[in-house]
Design a protein around this motif. Sequence first.
Motif, PDB file in Angstrom:
ATOM      1  N   THR A 238      -3.787  31.099   9.105  1.00 31.03           N
ATOM      2  CA  THR A 238      -3.915  29.711   8.647  1.00 31.03           C
ATOM      3  C   THR A 238      -3.189  29.482   7.327  1.00 31.03           C
ATOM      4  O   THR A 238      -3.438  28.507   6.647  1.00 31.03           O
ATOM      5  N   ASN A 239      -2.321  30.399   6.997  1.00 30.80           N
ATOM      6  CA  ASN A 239      -1.545  30.239   5.774  1.00 30.80           C
ATOM      7  C   ASN A 239      -0.527  29.111   5.956  1.00 30.80           C
ATOM      8  O   ASN A 239       0.362  29.197   6.800  1.00 30.80           O
ATOM      9  N   ILE A 240      -0.673  28.061   5.164  1.00 34.22           N
ATOM     10  CA  ILE A 240       0.252  26.927   5.282  1.00 34.22           C
ATOM     11  C   ILE A 240       1.075  26.770   4.011  1.00 34.22           C
ATOM     12  O   ILE A 240       1.587  25.693   3.709  1.00 34.22           O
TER      13      ILE A 240
ATOM     14  N   LEU B 109     -10.885  16.100  14.209  1.00 32.29           N
ATOM     15  CA  LEU B 109     -11.415  16.445  12.881  1.00 32.29           C
ATOM     16  C   LEU B 109     -11.993  17.855  12.854  1.00 32.29           C
ATOM     17  O   LEU B 109     -12.844  18.208  13.664  1.00 32.29           O
ATOM     18  N   GLY B 110     -11.506  18.645  11.907  1.00 30.43           N
ATOM     19  CA  GLY B 110     -12.048  19.985  11.716  1.00 30.43           C
ATOM     20  C   GLY B 110     -11.398  21.059  12.547  1.00 30.43           C
ATOM     21  O   GLY B 110     -11.684  22.237  12.370  1.00 30.43           O
ATOM     22  N   LYS B 111     -10.524  20.664  13.489  1.00 31.71           N
ATOM     23  CA  LYS B 111      -9.978  21.638  14.431  1.00 31.71           C
ATOM     24  C   LYS B 111      -8.473  21.827  14.306  1.00 31.71           C
ATOM     25  O   LYS B 111      -7.890  22.602  15.056  1.00 31.71           O
ATOM     26  N   VAL B 112      -7.862  21.079  13.410  1.00 35.51           N
ATOM     27  CA  VAL B 112      -6.402  21.143  13.293  1.00 35.51           C
ATOM     28  C   VAL B 112      -6.000  21.370  11.841  1.00 35.51           C
ATOM     29  O   VAL B 112      -6.780  21.111  10.923  1.00 35.51           O
ATOM     30  N   SER B 113      -4.783  21.829  11.650  1.00 32.20           N
ATOM     31  CA  SER B 113      -4.272  22.051  10.298  1.00 32.20           C
ATOM     32  C   SER B 113      -3.616  20.775   9.786  1.00 32.20           C
ATOM     33  O   SER B 113      -3.256  19.889  10.571  1.00 32.20           O
TER      34      SER B 113
ATOM     35  N   PRO C 213       1.951  27.979  18.680  1.00 37.01           N
ATOM     36  CA  PRO C 213       1.151  28.784  17.735  1.00 37.01           C
ATOM     37  C   PRO C 213       1.817  28.909  16.367  1.00 37.01           C
ATOM     38  O   PRO C 213       1.810  29.954  15.768  1.00 37.01           O
ATOM     39  N   ILE C 214       2.403  27.852  15.881  1.00 37.92           N
ATOM     40  CA  ILE C 214       3.142  27.926  14.621  1.00 37.92           C
ATOM     41  C   ILE C 214       2.582  27.018  13.543  1.00 37.92           C
ATOM     42  O   ILE C 214       3.113  26.960  12.443  1.00 37.92           O
TER      43      ILE C 214
END
Lengths: 470, 470, 470
Positions: free
Chosen positions: C5-7, C146-150, C422-423
């Motif tokens: 989850t590193n953005i 909400l809460g499930k995406v970056s 998956p990116i």
Amino acid sequence: MAKNTNIRISLPAVCFVWQIAMIILFGVFIRYDEESDTHWIEHRRKKNISTNLENDFYYRYPSFQDVHVMIFVGFGFLMTFLKRYSFGGVGFNFLIAAFGIQWALLMQGWFHHLDEHDWKIKIGVENLINADFCVASCLIAYGACLGKVSPVQLMVLTLFGVTLFAVEEYIILELLHAKDAGGSMVIHTFGAYYGLTISWVLYRPLLSQSKHLQGSVYHSDVFAMIGTLFLWMYWPSFNSAIADHGDGQHRAVINTYLALASSVLTTFAISSISQNNGKLDMVHIQNATLAGGVAMGTASEFMITPYGSLIVGFCSGIVSTFGYLFLTPFMEKTLKIQDTCGIHNLHAMPGVIGGIVGAITAASASESVYGQEGLINTFDFKDAVANRTVNIQGGYQAAALFVAIAFGLVGGALVGGILKLPIWGDPADVNCFDDDVYWEVPEEDENFLSRHPNMNHATSIPDVYQRSNV
Amino acid sequence: MAKNTNIRISLPAVCFVWQIAMIILFGVFIRYDEESDTHWIEHRRKKNISTNLENDFYYRYPSFQDVHVMIFVGFGFLMTFLKRYSFGGVGFNFLIAAFGIQWALLMQGWFHHLDEHDWKIKIGVENLINADFCVASCLIAYGACLGKVSPVQLMVLTLFGVTLFAVEEYIILELLHAKDAGGSMVIHTFGAYYGLTISWVLYRPLLSQSKHLQGSVYHSDVFAMIGTLFLWMYWPSFNSAIADHGDGQHRAVINTYLALASSVLTTFAISSISQNNGKLDMVHIQNATLAGGVAMGTASEFMITPYGSLIVGFCSGIVSTFGYLFLTPFMEKTLKIQDTCGIHNLHAMPGVIGGIVGAITAASASESVYGQEGLINTFDFKDAVANRTVNIQGGYQAAALFVAIAFGLVGGALVGGILKLPIWGDPADVNCFDDDVYWEVPEEDENFLSRHPNMNHATSIPDVYQRSNV
Amino acid sequence: MAKNTNIRISLPAVCFVWQIAMIILFGVFIRYDEESDTHWIEHRRKKNISTNLENDFYYRYPSFQDVHVMIFVGFGFLMTFLKRYSFGGVGFNFLIAAFGIQWALLMQGWFHHLDEHDWKIKIGVENLINADFCVASCLIAYGACLGKVSPVQLMVLTLFGVTLFAVEEYIILELLHAKDAGGSMVIHTFGAYYGLTISWVLYRPLLSQSKHLQGSVYHSDVFAMIGTLFLWMYWPSFNSAIADHGDGQHRAVINTYLALASSVLTTFAISSISQNNGKLDMVHIQNATLAGGVAMGTASEFMITPYGSLIVGFCSGIVSTFGYLFLTPFMEKTLKIQDTCGIHNLHAMPGVIGGIVGAITAASASESVYGQEGLINTFDFKDAVANRTVNIQGGYQAAALFVAIAFGLVGGALVGGILKLPIWGDPADVNCFDDDVYWEVPEEDENFLSRHPNMNHATSIPDVYQRSNV
């Protein structure tokens, strides 16, 4: 070293005496203007005004209410982010703003609106907006001192802040004839340097003693977002509230709307890139997203173009976030300036950017872009300055920026010296950022857990102690 | 003594039946007025109105939205201060206001706007504002009963409250021809005495059984400040929303803005002077700061002068804060009136002050101050009251105050009697001020701690119990 | 299965590149329109416009600010209800709305406002409102995810959402010449099906792993009420903001005000009747009370009559609350659609109701009710559609509803497929609904208890561990 923070005499005394002084001075000086007086109907007939809608009230009232919300909810809630200073943040903001707007009506009235015939100040809705603007500079200064000063000190800070503001504003707008509709220079730059200098004079070497209270908790960060968003949403009203009727107000709204949107994206970008895993920091989101509004204050009325506004927001969001990352710690360690809310990043630097952008945009204005009448209207090139060129206007804009900074620095040093006197009831270093000093803070609810069966068991051991303690 | 608080039949029944009644009555009586009907364009031509802007919508809509915010966010969040009744505070406020505005459009329509030709009520934006005003009186009354009544009781309180309001308003504004633009008498005085009398009839001798829930917690006090500030900021819109176009609205805003600022300072002063160490009390700041707005309701349109407004705010802030300090405990102990929000201090006393100020200001009005036309316009001295003098007007203003009080007392006694019937699902004394009675309250998060390593260790012993309990 | 989850690269890259793209595209395409340009004064003279007030700014600015508050505070705070996702709710809403309004100005400009002579888009206040409207559809879609995406996924969702919106809006408003002032179809129906389809594509079978974070806590529910109320109060401005000057705006406000009031009562009724003891559910109150505003979007300008508006609100409140009770669980289990905020109940179903109501109301319009001119003005029966009958208009309204649904479904499927790559840094199932993934969340205050003597004892055993752990 324990300090006496008892303000039971000083705060009521200041509130009462100053409020009574306001009543007397209002009695002597303040009257309704011709648009808020019952003689309006005669005035209309005399001036051949066809409709009540031409009363300035209908041009400005919606913007006024938005600005009013920014002053009391915007600034107030932005300062609730500390875990145990939300009462002081929103409450003292309320107090000093309520005093400041009265004093501002007088001070700004004496300098800008004194009727030469009867020596009265005639007020209408535009004066109310200007009073709110004036107070904003003191609330900015409060941001640097948040948690470290007593309410009595804040009243003194406001008394002198409003006074200095009125003089500075008179020099910039009347003598230099600079334009500053949204107050990048007059409000933000002045207010920020005023507050920072005061904070520098009041430097607390042992402030780390209250370090455990300097952060936020989860819900206090959400409260602060209320302040952020109401500032952000209504900033177009702030920058357009006293702009010219018609295209002036319209254009100021568009420019500010765009600059703000742009600074949101660069704030998120810098905040993410600066942290492990790209995690965002609420401090940046709460503050630097607003930098575009500050930086668009001076040029909001100008033909800066929509993409120009985006560029201003782009840069100021970056500068402001970098400020929070690097400048605030540097200033605290090296320059001995403790800036609780980071007003240097949100108001000082974007304010200076705004002043520079204003000077450049003014200097590069042209009849081909503005139209002949448009140029005269936008810069008010008439009467004493009828022959001023845009280049000279640019120079005066730059001079205005220096006036604002100078008033902030010198004024802050003087007022800081006054506030350093050991009579104002300020808290000891260990008690900073703690509402307990000036507020009756409610006991946390020790019976609360007992109403929740699941948790009751979980905490059954402590509960015994708890009960015996009530 | 356990009480049946099951409202699974009664609340849905009341909501459905009354809403269906509203639909039928609206079908029979309510139509668009000429400014909100598609025939507006023909109306414009007939009346030679040059622009769409002369549609009353553009005079009143910004004020309407501000008033709307006061009703739902202002009153609603002001009532979230209790530690475990925030859902009930903001939620039931929402419910009864949404019902009340519909019923008010009908009741006020029948009394003030019934078209004699077709027996229809024609509504526009001013009716929406008046409906919001009418509901405000019931929300004030709710303040006295907060935490002690069921939502079904509140619906009944609102049904009768709106009805009584419409009659009282008709007597005061139409028969007595009193002026009350911001409703010091019509809204605040009536609403407060209505609620206080109901609370007196519903006296609970054993209310101390829920004493542990009668206070606030830290964050609930911050939530309540949202209510306070939106009321405070938008009160100028409240007092000017239905004032005369032009100078009337403009002057009402200035007067209210000043009175409110003044009462903030005296509230802080009295709050500080009354406590050990001068610590401020959030209850005072949340409420008494608003007293200036209440007290300026009647005279807001008058030429009370800016310093006159400051004096009104000065006094009402003092009176209101003293009320919280001394009168509320006295009333509870001696008079058996339990007033949860202290509406006697915020609405009753400042409302009465407002009525008296209005009467005096009206009686001392003169042509030299108002101008001949201004005097006629401000007091509507035309048609049936064309020959009324200002002294007589002052007398009628005073009479109006007594009508408001009388309606509150008598109406409250009657409605209180109805609400005392044991059929409304009100809570037992021990369950007052507890959202658990009428709301699905979320479980506190027992897994929450486990996500925080530092705290995990700290609470490791209870944690064992906790886990085994899930 | 751990997820990255590193953005730290992707989020800044997206923000910077897209913002720079905005600046370039604005530089090429966007200019001030004639009402926000300094040439306004010449334009006024040429068109013989007597007053600055005729600048569209004064017709629309108060409504614009209300809509702006709905977008940023309304939608933002409505999404703070989760116990540990308030930062993400209000923060990501802020980010994508700030990007979306810029992109919307371009997309809507290219489709609706491109000047044929110089290929520029000329913007004014109405464009700002339309940009806010456009973004609303993406914020609705966010509600399902909400809460499930970056945040990177949300930026992509917004980029494509705005693009699809502009095309869909062009087809519905320009090609079909359907009316949809408040966007029941264009905004709500499209946005909801767009979000639901994305959520369906991104279905997470193991989402129950983060079940402990899917609920609310007491104070997060109160925060969400801020969002609810600002949406509810300002919805009349939403539905009237771009309605016709004069009676159009006026009538849209009345209709929406009434529909909203009515849906509050039926929401409370259904919520109470569906639970044990009639206890109310905050999820219903926070959401279904708004259904009346959604359902009144298309017909807000029409002569639907006041009681017609009440009926629309009555039905949509019921349908929406039943949706929360039965449809959301059904959709999750059977249709594999996980809808965090229940947008199907608040936007999809009421939006479809609004489209149907609009079609029926249009088809049954008549000259006897609207007047000849009124009918032409309301439906813009001129130029290419001068001969269209109301029946045919009704048919086109119905067709528009299908276009909105189709764009939502097809667009959502495409964009969902892109977001499934998956990116994008989306969280693992166990980390959903947790701010910790993308935000620096403040440590809970372990020293907090030590400041409260009563509680100190109560937790004295854990406290030992706590101290040694700091």
